[in-house]
Design an enzyme around this catalytic site. Structure first.
Site, mmCIF file in Angstrom:
data_model
loop_
_atom_site.group_PDB
_atom_site.id
_atom_site.type_symbol
_atom_site.label_atom_id
_atom_site.label_comp_id
_atom_site.label_asym_id
_atom_site.label_seq_id
_atom_site.Cartn_x
_atom_site.Cartn_y
_atom_site.Cartn_z
ATOM 1 N N ASP A 1 9.368 2.068 2.420
ATOM 2 C CA ASP A 1 8.955 1.061 3.398
ATOM 3 C C ASP A 1 9.168 1.501 4.844
ATOM 4 O OD1 ASP A 1 7.809 -0.984 1.863
ATOM 5 O OD2 ASP A 1 9.776 -1.646 1.196
ATOM 6 N N ASP B 1 3.423 -2.198 -3.647
ATOM 7 C CA ASP B 1 3.653 -2.454 -2.223
ATOM 8 C C ASP B 1 3.439 -1.223 -1.352
ATOM 9 O OD1 ASP B 1 5.258 -4.032 -4.079
ATOM 10 O OD2 ASP B 1 6.032 -5.095 -2.328
#
Length: 223
Positions: A91, A148
């Site tokens: 991320d 994601d």
């Protein structure tokens, strides 16, 4: 009828009110009516680029120098995560695309470009060549990838354009192709987590993750 101008004005006013309280801290949720500050306890959390990103969007519309200063301050707080490598995972795109890349695009500041390129290199370094996927997390989850990650790929495309190095884009495209092959059900719904053998790259199994079970569809992933 939707009024774009008044809606934008309301959003900017709300950001201004919140910014006056939060400033360059990194908020996550409210505790007793006040935002906490993740820079004090979890500097590598995946949402930590969202607040400076919001500030840069508001600055782009208002040119308020305080918003720019607070966004830059929040971005600098993230340096500790880069310097100490405090549990960073895939991320990093969320963390530095919305903060450093935004500041570089708006202000042209070279230290922001350096941070963003560093983050892009960290993300590219998580690429598993055998399985053509970007590893999501750390510790024992060597072959785990999650849907994601697709939302973190823009920093790789940015880095490829900025540096002229096609490898960043090639990694992003390879991961996307793997996600299309292994993360989508025939009806178009999405899995959350897929495990690959990190040595052979072969598919191993699904994990339920934040879905109901290993075979369930995950609404946020589909979105």
């Amino acid at each position: 009828m939707f009024d774009e101008k008044s809606t934008l004005e309301k959003a900017l006013a709300k950001v201004a009110r919140t910014a006056g309280r939060v400033k360059d801290a990194i908020p996550y949720r409210t505790v007793d009516g006040r935002y906490d500050d993740l820079s004090e306890r979890e500097i590598s959390w995946w949402t930590n680029g969202f607040w400076p990103g919001v500030l840069w969007l508001a600055y782009r519309e208002t040119k308020d120098p305080e918003l720019a200063a607070w966004a830059t301050g929040a971005e600098r707080r993230l340096d500790r995560s880069l310097e100490e490598y405090l549990g960073l995972y895939h991320d990093v795109g969320f963390m530095w695309k919305l903060s450093s890349v935004a500041r570089y695009a708006i202000k042209g500041d070279l230290d922001a470009r350096r941070r963003a390129m560093h983050a892009a290199n960290l993300l590219a370094g998580r690429f598993n060549l055998a399985g053509r996927f970007i590893r999501a997390w750390n510790d024992d989850k060597v072959g785990w990838a999650i849907i994601d990650c697709l939302m973190n790929l823009p920093i790789l495309y940015w880095a490829s354009e900025e540096s002229g190095d096609p490898r960043f884009r090639q990694i992003a495209e390879a991961h996307t192709e793997t996600a299309q092959k292994h993360f989508l059900y025939p009806d178009g719904s999405s899995k959350h987590i897929v495990e690959f053998d990190p040595h052979s790259g072969f598919y191993v199994k699904n994990h339920g993750g934040q879905g109901y079970s290993e075979t369930s569809a995950w609404s946020r992933g589909a979105a």
